[in-house]
Design a protein around this motif. Sequence first.
Motif, PDB file in Angstrom:
ATOM      1  N   CYS A 289      44.959  38.179  40.614  1.00  0.00           N
ATOM      2  CA  CYS A 289      45.352  37.512  41.865  1.00  0.00           C
ATOM      3  C   CYS A 289      46.226  38.379  42.761  1.00  0.00           C
ATOM      4  N   CYS A 298      48.891  37.898  35.304  1.00  0.00           N
ATOM      5  CA  CYS A 298      50.050  37.005  35.446  1.00  0.00           C
ATOM      6  C   CYS A 298      49.834  35.717  34.644  1.00  0.00           C
ATOM      7  N   CYS A 301      47.220  33.266  36.022  1.00  0.00           N
ATOM      8  CA  CYS A 301      45.823  33.627  35.768  1.00  0.00           C
ATOM      9  C   CYS A 301      45.475  33.498  34.299  1.00  0.00           C
TER      10      CYS A 301
END
Length: 316
Positions: A289, A298, A301
């Motif tokens: 992202c 992250c 995600c």
Amino acid sequence: MLGDVECSRKGCALPVVIDLPYAGEHLCRRHFQAFTEERVRRELHRQASGLKGGVLAVALSGGKDSGTMLSLLVRFLGRRRNVRIVALTVDEGIEGYRPATLEKAAALTSSLGIEHRIRSFHDELQTSTDEAARALPGIPPCSFCGVWRRNVLNRMAREVGAVRLAVGFNLDDLAQTVLMNLARGEPARLLQMAPHARTTEGLVPRIAPLAQIPEREVYLYARLTGIPFDHSECPHASRAMRNVFREVLWRLEEEVPGTRHALLRTREKLLEALEATQPASTLPRCAFCGEPSSKAVCRACSLRKDFMAEGSEVPP
Ligand code: SF4
Ligand SMILES: [Zn+2]
Ligand SMILES: [Zn+2]
């Protein structure tokens, strides 16, 4: 009965609307409103002291906290020519809850004449909290919903060029977060919670102007001043681990008034030591992202990946 007691402020004989055991006061409507506004003004000044102007993004859910925060920010900063306030709302896709709050959020921004942007999980993440909750029945929905909302809000705030993102956490919320992080043995997370003590590239620093206001006082203030808000509770909220900490804190506050404020002060005292052990760094970007993340993918995600078909890729 509160209404039979006189306000504790000198020279005021008006009937009391609220008792504040942690402050040793009981206040009438006028003094309660003034006391609330003064604490928010002071906190705003403290947290955003370096703010010279620019776009102030305000996370608005349509509930009492963010509605009160937005109304007060508009009142304190709305006339400043060098400040533009933009309200940001995230629609997580929660049936029986989010539509009513969206309505109140829109009513408030239009009555205040504030720009309002709404973005949905569906548009941003091609899913919703309800869908993910159905697909992952063993995981409390708040654990992914909160992470996703933070992710989307940060992107929205960056897109409007915000210098700060104001979030409506009240004293109870923040004291619970401090207690949760300490109880889990994760003091380093105290650095990541709002209000942010330092900046990280790509993350819009969050401020929490209601940090000194207990939840029930925010509710009363919103009611007394006629701020439109929706008071219904998210249907997934009962599964949140936070509920345990909320109850423990209520109990503690009843026995030892001032516990919530003390927890916030504890965080402040620990921040300096924590900052020394974790120097500010430029975080790499998530491979999917593009948001700042300490890991290659992250948390937002990787949580999203959990409920997608096995082996599927998370699109950018
Ligand atoms: S209570 Fe949990 S699931 Fe509901 S909106 Fe908040 S974070 Fe999302
Ligand atoms: Zn009074
Ligand atoms: Zn990501």
